[in-house]
Enzyme design. Structure first.
Site: not given
Length: 375
Positions: A333, A263, A306, A209
C-alpha cells in the site's frame, strides 16, 4: 465525483476530489511505474467505483448529548457532521445516516476533546457483501456500557442485519482509533465476508480492505499469478484473516497446496483458521512474529507478503534475498517503501505488476508485484 462537504471546506480528507477519475488513475499508475521501473509486465489498472465504494465507516463522534455529530473533528477538536458522505457503499450509507439518531436514543454522551469530558469517541461500522453489519462503539470508560447493552434490542430493531455489536474501551486522550479491550455484546463474534468463493471471517479488531470489490480483484489476480507459478508450498506472511492464503489453497489440478499463514494478531489467526475449516486443502495458521518464524522452518517455494505501510523492512528483505525462495508475491500500500524493499533484494526481480485503486479521491493505492529470482 462532486462533494458538498469538500466544496464547502468542511472536509478535505479526499484530497483529489474534483479531479477526473481517469486522471487520478493515470497519475497513480505513473507513480507505480516510476517506483518499480518499466521492467515488469504491467496489467491494466484495476479501477474502482469513484464513489460509493467504502465498506467501512470510521465515525468520530462530536457534538453533545441529544445533538451528536458523526464524521471528523475540526482543528479545534469540535465535531464536523459528515453523515451524508458519498463514499459509503449502498446499505452502509443508509446506516451511517441513522447513527446520530441511534446515539441519541441510547443516551450516549459524545466525547468532548477540548474539555476531555464525555464518553463516546467513535462508532465503527463494517458492511458485508451480504448486507450484514459489525457495529463497534468506542468508549472512554465502561461508564455507558450498560446503556449500549440495554439498548441492543432497539439497535437490532433499527438494523436487523447487525450481526456483531461490541464496545471497545479507549481511555487515552489521544488520536487513537481504538483501545486494547473489546467487549462483544452479541452471541456472534464474527462477521462473514464472502469474497469471490472464499468466506472470510472478521472479528472486531480484524483488518480487511476498505473496498470489497477491489479487494476481490486483488485476490483473484494473486490467485492467477500463484497458479501460473504453481508452487507446491506457500507462506503468507502478515496474513491477517487469511485472504491471500485461503485464495491460494487449491492448485489448478484441484490438488491441495501446502499453505502456511503467519500473523502477529492471535485474533486474526483464529479468524483465518475458522475460515480455512470451510475450505478443502491443507493450511496452517500460526500467531507470532514473522521474523522469529523464519529462523525455525525450511523455506517454501513462494512467499506472499502484505506488510503495513512501512514495508517488510531490513530483516525480512535480507532473509528473502538469501533464502533461495524462487518467487515472492508482494502486495504493497506504499510504493515508496516497496521500492526500498526491492532495492534490498536485487536477486528478486519484478516480472508482473498491477495497480489496484482501493482509495479513489485520495493518493493512496495498492500495487501487487510478482518477483522471480534472477538466474
Amino acid at each position: 465525483m462532486q462533494c458538498d462537504y469538500f466544496d464547502a471546506g468542511r472536509c478535505r480528507s479526499c484530497t483529489l476530489m474534483g479531479t477526473a477519475y481517469s486522471g487520478q488513475l493515470a497519475d497513480k499508475q505513473a507513480r507505480c511505474v516510476a517506483a518499480l521501473g518499466p521492467g515488469p509486465r504491467w496489467a491494466e489498472p484495476f479501477a474502482s467505483r469513484p464513489a460509493g465504494f467504502r465498506n467501512k465507516a470510521k465515525l468520530v463522534v462530536g457534538g453533545h448529548r441529544g445533538a451528536p455529530t458523526v464524521g471528523i473533528l475540526d482543528r479545534g477538536g469540535r465535531g464536523v457532521d459528515l453523515r451524508h458522505c458519498g463514499l459509503y457503499e449502498d446499505g452502509l450509507a443508509e446506516v451511517v445516516e441513522q447513527v446520530p439518531a441511534l446515539v441519541g436514543e441510547l443516551g450516549l454522551v459524545p466525547y468532548d476533546v477540548p474539555r476531555r469530558s464525555g464518553e463516546l469517541k467513535h462508532v465503527l461500522i463494517t458492511h458485508s457483501p451480504a448486507g450484514e453489519l459489525m457495529v463497534r462503539f468506542v468508549l472512554r470508560s465502561p461508564g455507558q456500557l450498560g446503556r449500549i447493552r440495554r439498548g441492543l434490542p432497539a439497535l437490532r430493531d433499527r438494523w436487523p442485519t447487525a450481526r456483531v455489536v461490541s464496545v471497545n474501551l479507549q481511555p487515552a486522550h489521544a488520536a487513537v482509533l481504538e483501545g486494547p479491550e473489546e467487549i462483544v455484546l452479541t452471541e456472534d463474534q464474527e462477521l462473514p465476508m464472502v469474497v469471490n468463493d472464499v468466506r472470510l471471517r472478521l472479528r472486531a479488531r480484524s483488518f480487511f480492505q476498505t473496498n470489497t470489490a477491489v479487494a476481490a480483484g486483488l485476490y483473484r489476480q494473486a490467485r492467477e499469478w500463484i497458479d501460473e507459478v504453481d508452487p507446491p508450498s506457500l507462506w503468507d506472511l502478515y496474513c491477517g484473516v487469511g485472504g491471500f492464503a485461503l485464495h491460494a489453497l487449491q492448485r489448478p489440478d484441484a490438488s491441495a497446496r501446502d499453505v502456511l499463514g503467519v500473523e502477529v494478531s492471535p485474533e486474526a489467526v483464529e479468524s483465518a483458521r475458522a475460515a480455512a475449516a470451510d475450505l478443502p486443502g491443507a493450511s496452517r495458521f500460526v500467531a507470532g512474529d514473522v521474523i522469529a518464524h523464519l529462523q525455525t522452518s525450511p523455506s517454501p517455494d513462494l512467499v506472499v507478503v502484505n506488510p503495513p505501510r512501512r514495508g517488510i523492512g531490513t530483516d525480512l528483505a535480507a532473509w528473502l534475498e538469501e533464502s533461495g525462495v524462487e518467487h515472492v508475491l508482494y502486495s504493497s500500500c506504499n510504493v515508496d517503501s516497496l521500492a526500498g524493499d526491492l532495492a534490498r533484494m536485487p536477486s528478486l526481480v519484478p516480472v508482473r505488476a498491477r495497480l489496484f485503486d482501493m482509495f479513489p479521491q485520495t493518493p493512496h493505492l495498492e500495487v501487487l508485484t510478482l518477483l522471480h529470482r534472477a538466474g
